[in-house]
Design a protein around this motif. Structure first.
Motif, PDB file in Angstrom:
ATOM      1  N   UNK A 472     -46.867  19.465 -10.140  1.00 39.52           N
ATOM      2  CA  UNK A 472     -47.837  19.201  -9.054  1.00 39.52           C
ATOM      3  C   UNK A 472     -49.188  19.101  -9.846  1.00 39.52           C
ATOM      4  N   UNK A 473     -49.353  19.862 -10.674  1.00 42.50           N
ATOM      5  CA  UNK A 473     -50.976  19.630 -11.447  1.00 42.50           C
ATOM      6  C   UNK A 473     -50.731  18.974 -12.448  1.00 42.50           C
ATOM      7  N   UNK A 474     -49.992  18.600 -13.285  1.00 41.50           N
ATOM      8  CA  UNK A 474     -49.883  17.601 -14.692  1.00 41.50           C
ATOM      9  C   UNK A 474     -49.064  16.543 -14.586  1.00 41.50           C
ATOM     10  N   UNK A 475     -48.229  16.682 -13.756  1.00 41.64           N
ATOM     11  CA  UNK A 475     -47.287  15.334 -13.744  1.00 41.64           C
ATOM     12  C   UNK A 475     -46.078  15.132 -14.495  1.00 41.64           C
ATOM     13  N   UNK A 476     -45.786  16.450 -14.972  1.00 46.84           N
ATOM     14  CA  UNK A 476     -44.427  16.498 -16.009  1.00 46.84           C
ATOM     15  C   UNK A 476     -43.206  16.245 -15.231  1.00 46.84           C
ATOM     16  N   UNK A 477     -42.309  15.393 -15.622  1.00 41.04           N
ATOM     17  CA  UNK A 477     -41.153  15.264 -15.027  1.00 41.04           C
ATOM     18  C   UNK A 477     -39.933  15.692 -15.740  1.00 41.04           C
ATOM     19  N   UNK A 478     -39.326  16.446 -14.955  1.00 39.99           N
ATOM     20  CA  UNK A 478     -37.959  17.366 -15.454  1.00 39.99           C
ATOM     21  C   UNK A 478     -36.861  16.800 -14.467  1.00 39.99           C
ATOM     22  N   UNK A 479     -35.779  16.960 -15.070  1.00 41.58           N
ATOM     23  CA  UNK A 479     -34.309  16.795 -14.566  1.00 41.58           C
ATOM     24  C   UNK A 479     -33.929  17.957 -13.435  1.00 41.58           C
ATOM     25  N   UNK A 480     -33.216  17.697 -12.351  1.00 47.25           N
ATOM     26  CA  UNK A 480     -33.051  18.711 -11.519  1.00 47.25           C
ATOM     27  C   UNK A 480     -31.744  18.511 -11.289  1.00 47.25           C
ATOM     28  N   UNK A 481     -31.019  17.541 -11.762  1.00 46.70           N
ATOM     29  CA  UNK A 481     -29.458  17.502 -11.914  1.00 46.70           C
ATOM     30  C   UNK A 481     -29.139  16.448 -12.955  1.00 46.70           C
ATOM     31  N   UNK A 482     -27.862  16.580 -13.359  1.00 41.66           N
ATOM     32  CA  UNK A 482     -27.360  15.819 -14.338  1.00 41.66           C
ATOM     33  C   UNK A 482     -27.445  14.241 -13.975  1.00 41.66           C
ATOM     34  N   UNK A 483     -28.129  13.401 -14.766  1.00 42.19           N
ATOM     35  CA  UNK A 483     -28.097  11.971 -14.639  1.00 42.19           C
ATOM     36  C   UNK A 483     -26.828  11.401 -15.099  1.00 42.19           C
ATOM     37  N   UNK A 484     -26.307  10.484 -14.023  1.00 42.22           N
ATOM     38  CA  UNK A 484     -24.807   9.685 -14.254  1.00 42.22           C
ATOM     39  C   UNK A 484     -25.008   8.613 -14.174  1.00 42.22           C
ATOM     40  N   UNK A 485     -24.912   7.622 -14.939  1.00 43.35           N
ATOM     41  CA  UNK A 485     -24.860   6.244 -15.114  1.00 43.35           C
ATOM     42  C   UNK A 485     -24.146   5.479 -14.108  1.00 43.35           C
ATOM     43  N   UNK A 486     -22.856   6.113 -14.056  1.00 40.84           N
ATOM     44  CA  UNK A 486     -22.073   5.441 -13.102  1.00 40.84           C
ATOM     45  C   UNK A 486     -22.381   5.752 -11.505  1.00 40.84           C
ATOM     46  N   UNK A 487     -23.344   6.499 -11.115  1.00 36.74           N
ATOM     47  CA  UNK A 487     -23.822   6.624  -9.949  1.00 36.74           C
ATOM     48  C   UNK A 487     -24.082   5.326  -9.229  1.00 36.74           C
ATOM     49  N   UNK A 488     -23.951   5.462  -7.931  1.00 29.01           N
ATOM     50  CA  UNK A 488     -24.210   4.217  -6.793  1.00 29.01           C
ATOM     51  C   UNK A 488     -25.668   4.194  -6.756  1.00 29.01           C
ATOM     52  N   UNK A 489     -26.535   5.080  -7.315  1.00 30.23           N
ATOM     53  CA  UNK A 489     -27.938   4.864  -7.201  1.00 30.23           C
ATOM     54  C   UNK A 489     -28.474   4.127  -8.455  1.00 30.23           C
ATOM     55  N   UNK A 490     -27.620   3.982  -9.371  1.00 28.47           N
ATOM     56  CA  UNK A 490     -27.845   3.151 -10.659  1.00 28.47           C
ATOM     57  C   UNK A 490     -27.921   1.766 -10.427  1.00 28.47           C
ATOM     58  N   UNK A 491     -28.937   0.982 -10.597  1.00 28.22           N
ATOM     59  CA  UNK A 491     -28.920  -0.479 -10.581  1.00 28.22           C
ATOM     60  C   UNK A 491     -29.214  -1.177 -12.009  1.00 28.22           C
ATOM     61  N   UNK A 492     -28.157  -1.837 -12.584  1.00 28.61           N
ATOM     62  CA  UNK A 492     -28.515  -2.522 -13.881  1.00 28.61           C
ATOM     63  C   UNK A 492     -28.950  -1.445 -14.705  1.00 28.61           C
ATOM     64  N   UNK A 493     -28.084  -0.303 -14.701  1.00 33.05           N
ATOM     65  CA  UNK A 493     -28.357   0.785 -15.678  1.00 33.05           C
ATOM     66  C   UNK A 493     -29.602   1.597 -15.802  1.00 33.05           C
ATOM     67  N   UNK A 494     -30.566   1.216 -14.546  1.00 33.44           N
ATOM     68  CA  UNK A 494     -31.814   1.755 -14.240  1.00 33.44           C
ATOM     69  C   UNK A 494     -31.935   2.566 -13.155  1.00 33.44           C
ATOM     70  N   UNK A 495     -32.400   3.753 -13.151  1.00 36.91           N
ATOM     71  CA  UNK A 495     -32.725   4.797 -12.057  1.00 36.91           C
ATOM     72  C   UNK A 495     -34.074   4.652 -11.858  1.00 36.91           C
ATOM     73  N   UNK A 496     -34.647   4.457 -10.342  1.00 34.41           N
ATOM     74  CA  UNK A 496     -36.142   4.257 -10.038  1.00 34.41           C
ATOM     75  C   UNK A 496     -36.534   5.295  -9.295  1.00 34.41           C
ATOM     76  N   UNK A 497     -37.639   5.959  -9.410  1.00 36.84           N
ATOM     77  CA  UNK A 497     -38.120   6.977  -8.552  1.00 36.84           C
ATOM     78  C   UNK A 497     -39.888   6.802  -8.489  1.00 36.84           C
TER      79      UNK A 497
END
Length: 830
Positions: A472-497
């Motif tokens: 919240x203070x410095x904008x550092x991004x960390x993973x909260x779960x394992x990123x899976x390229x084969x997930x339905x949330x992935x479009x053209x190998x790109x995850x967008x937040x």
């Protein structure tokens, strides 16, 4: 023929010889003309110029035209031939006052001494419309005019004179008579329009054409009677001079004669123009007037001028389409014309084009408008220099005024601006499957408000798979779960937040940024065998099964695939074999010559080409069945292949046959029982059969209290109006039904041939529960029996019962007799 100068005649008669000849044919003609001289007589064909012509006393004019004779030259000299007669043109003044008829001329032939001659005239004005304007004495040959002439109606007439004997035979050839009507000044000049409109530019030089007025005179334009001259009578207003215009006396052209036309002082002139005939002679001529309205048109001779030399305004930063200041100008030219419409330009102070000046079409004011957002941190104020001009260029010789330029000071006010992400969208690349808590990047925002001490806080706005966290203070991004390229949330190998950056200003402002994560594939998915089910014949070499594999990964972690059978159990490799087709396909077929029909689970190991490679043991269900000559499974073979043995199939068929036999026996038993019930005899004697004595009658009353009816209502009504007009509700039930009656359950009429006791009890229960069965507590329903009954009234009949009687037994008859029991059972208490 006319006199060229004054002639003194000594005698009353003048005889002349007139000779005419043709040089080509050598023909020669001679005529003798005799003039009878009268007192103070002028030839009517001559009118001195400048003298007003008047009527001539034609009664004193007597001239005979002798008929000429035609001669031809011959060796013996002149030979007299047939002569023709000639009459010179006759002039008749218009508007003569008479008396009428007035003699014009006398026509005669020299043969009138030998025979009697009759004269006549034909043509327009004689025997053609207008009829009988001219007439002729048939004996003397004197021709008359019968009424006043009007040259404007008809200027000339062409008649023909005829001479015949008493038998109607032609004596002389017809001769032409030309009669000309002499014009008199009897018509005023008439303007084509009573009001003429013209225009002239202000500041025009003398001699500038303005307009033309035209007047027409119906009199002869070749004489002074029709010659019109023009002059200006008055000019209004007489400013700056009383003679601003002049007119051409002959053409009617109006031109300027003096300088000084100024629309801002005089916008319109009214000029009275007079037209006079007789060449403008006011003493003898006739006149008429018309009005010429001359509008002074505007020219751009007044440059626009600002009402003040400086203007000021204020604008918040980051705002567009905001009016900062209104610039007012003054222009004395014609409003809402190109000479008045203002055009504003910024000539300095705005190099980046943040502002523009638009013109208000109604007030002509200049509206300084922001078209490009300004930044307080970059520019706190602007000093603009603006200039105003007109749509139309200035007139020749007019210079721009120094008041056509002004200065505009614009102050920029600071507002709380939203933080922004310098890199938006931000793209990072990493392999899928990184562990939880891995630091990916720092996605920080910048607050543009450099002069405000504010803190920026970060939060997630959109994280579809909930894979990321942000500090919240410095904008550092960390993973909260394992990123899976084969997930339905992935479009053209790109995850967008999407992330939100908000400051703590007043009011708070926020900005968004998008982070895109490109996931690099790793070999984390084993291949899956396809298809899951197949069918094959029980004998080899008839058909095979094509198999392939599907892998969720991408190249190079997919094919070519390796297909193989496991070594355990051994029956798999004993019965089946796999033949490789290419990197993605193989064929599964029988190794042995015959395999019993049924469903077999065949395990196959599929291995991909990843690094390290992954494999998977998949089961394919293979239906082995007998096939026909075309290699297709037969029907029995398909059933057998479904997993049922011969014994199971036989057992199922036996069960079906037993079930059908039971259904058939039940139907036969029901038919037989129904037949027995119809043929079964009653156990009692037919003479004592109560079914012959129990009769069903219509219930007709609830007791003697129903005797007070008006039996006339049982008659057929002559009209149904009183029934149709009756309000909805309970109607008299002794009337003829007029509509659909409610349907109630039908009570059985014919006794069932079974048990009579059951039949009676069943009928009793139905009667007790039937609300429509008698006795009724209200009016009863009678069948309609028509009109005109021959029976008398029965209302006089009384009950024959006498004495006391115990009616308590009615209480034992059920609820249908409860009303009757209450009426008669309580008689002692009444």
């Amino acid at each position: 023929m006319y006199a060229v100068h004054q002639v003194q005649m000594a005698s009353k008669q003048l005889i002349l010889m007139v000779t005419a000849w043709d040089p080509q044919t050598l023909g020669r003609w001679e005529a003798i003309v005799r003039f009878l001289v009268g007192e103070k007589l002028q030839h009517n064909g001559h009118k001195p110029k400048g003298r007003k012509s008047g009527p001539v006393d034609l009664a004193q004019q007597q001239s005979d035209t002798l008929l000429p004779w035609r001669q031809h030259q011959s060796a013996k000299g002149l030979r007299r031939q047939k002569r023709d007669w000639v009459i010179p043109p006759i002039n008749v003044p218009e508007n003569s006052r008479g008396p009428f008829p007035q003699q014009l001329v006398r026509i005669r032939s020299d043969k009138d001494k030998e025979i009697h001659i009759r004269y006549s005239i034909t043509g327009v004005g004689a025997d053609q419309p207008p009829m009988e304007v001219f007439s002729i004495d048939p004996v003397s040959g004197r021709m008359y005019v019968t009424r006043p002439m009007d040259r404007e109606e008809r200027a000339s007439y062409h008649l023909r004179a005829h001479a015949v004997d008493m038998n109607g035979n032609k004596v002389e050839n017809p001769i032409d008579l030309y009669i000309y009507v002499i014009d008199m000044n009897d018509n005023r000049p008439e303007f084509i329009n009573q009001v003429y409109n013209g225009s002239v530019d202000e500041g025009s030089k003398p001699g500038t054409y303005v307009m033309t007025v035209t007047a027409n005179d119906a009199d002869d334009s070749t004489t002074a009677n029709g010659m019109v001259r023009y002059r200006i009578v008055t000019q209004t207003p007489q400013s700056p001079s009383q003679n601003m215009f002049t007119i051409n006396s002959e053409t009617g052209d109006i031109v300027t004669v003096a300088a000084g036309l100024d629309r801002e002082k005089v916008q319109q002139y009214m000029v009275i123009v007079q037209a006079t005939d007789m060449e403008g002679n006011l003493n003898y001529g006739l006149s008429n007037t018309a009005t010429a309205i001359i509008t002074v048109t505007d020219v751009n001779d007044n440059p626009p001028e600002f009402t003040t030399s400086t203007y000021s305004g204020e604008v918040p930063e980051n705002r567009v389409e905001v009016v900062v200041a209104n610039l007012t100008v003054m222009d004395r030219d014609q409003p809402h014309s190109p000479n008045w419409n203002a055009i504003y330009r910024i000539i300095s102070g705005d190099p980046s084009g943040h502002f523009t000046i638009r013109t208000d079409p109604v007030t002509n004011e200049g509206m300084v408008t922001v078209v490009k957002a300004v930044d307080y941190e970059m520019n706190r104020a602007f000093m603009l220099t603006v200039m105003v001009s007109n749509q139309a260029p200035l007139a020749s010789g007019i210079q721009m005024s120094f008041q056509s330029t002004a200065g505009v000071t614009i102050s920029v006010t600071d507002v709380n601006e939203a933080p922004y992400f310098p890199t938006n969208h931000k793209l990072i690349r990493l392999e899928e499957g990184v562990p939880t808590g891995t630091v990916l990047t720092t996605f920080s925002a910048v607050d543009p408000d450099r002069f405000m001490q504010q803190a920026v806080r970060y939060s997630k706005l959109s994280d579809p798979a909930n894979w990321l966290n942000i500090n919240a203070t410095n904008g550092q991004i960390t993973t909260a779960a394992v990123l899976d390229r084969e997930s339905d949330y992935i479009k053209n190998n790109v995850y967008e937040a999407t992330f939100l950056a908000a400051d703590n200003g007043i009011p708070p402002a926020s900005g968004t940024g998008t982070l895109q994560i490109y996931l690099i594939d790793i070999n984390d998915n084993a291949p899956e065998l396809l298809p899951k089910e197949a069918q094959i014949c029980e004998k080899p070499n008839l058909n095979v099964i094509n198999i392939t594999a599907a892998d969720a990964d991408i190249d190079p972690n997919v094919g070519p695939f390796v297909f193989e059978l496991p070594s355990v159990p051994s029956a798999v490799r004993k019965n089946w074999t796999i033949t490789r087709l290419n990197g993605d396909y193989a064929q599964l077929s029988l190794r042995i010559m015959y395999l019993e029909a049924g469903v077999y689970d065949v395990p196959i190991i599929v291995t991909d080409s990843g690094n390290p490679p992954l494999y998977n043991t998949s089961i394919i269900k293979v239906k082995v069945c007998p096939c026909d000559e075309n290699g297709d499974c037969t029907t029995i073979g398909a059933v057998a292949a479904a997993g049922l043995g011969t014994g199971a199939i036989i057992a199922i068929l036996i069960c079906i046959i037993i079930l059908l036999t039971m259904v058939l026996l039940f139907v036969v038993w029901m038919k037989r029982r129904e037949k027995e019930r119809h043929t079964k005899q009653l156990l009692i004697d037919p003479e004592d059969d109560v079914r012959d004595n129990i009769l069903k009658y219509d219930e007709e009353g609830g007791g003697e209290e129903d005797q007070d009816y008006d039996l006339s209502q049982l008659q057929q009504p002559e009209t149904m109006d009183h029934v149709l007009n009756k309000a909805p509700g309970v109607r008299r039930v002794d009337e003829r039904p007029i509509g659909a009656e409610p349907q109630y359950p039908i009570r059985p009429v014919i006794p069932h041939p079974g048990d009579i006791g059951d039949f009676i009890n069943e009928g009793l229960r139905a009667a007790d529960n039937d609300p429509t069965a008698p006795p009724y507590d209200s009016l009863l329903v009678f069948d309609y029996e028509g009109s005109g009954s021959t029976a008398g009234s029965v209302s006089s009949l009384n009950s024959s019962s006498s004495g006391d009687q115990d009616y308590d037994y009615l209480n034992d008859w059920g609820p249908r007799f409860k009303k009757l029991a209450d009426m008669y059972g309580g008689g002692e208490e009444d």
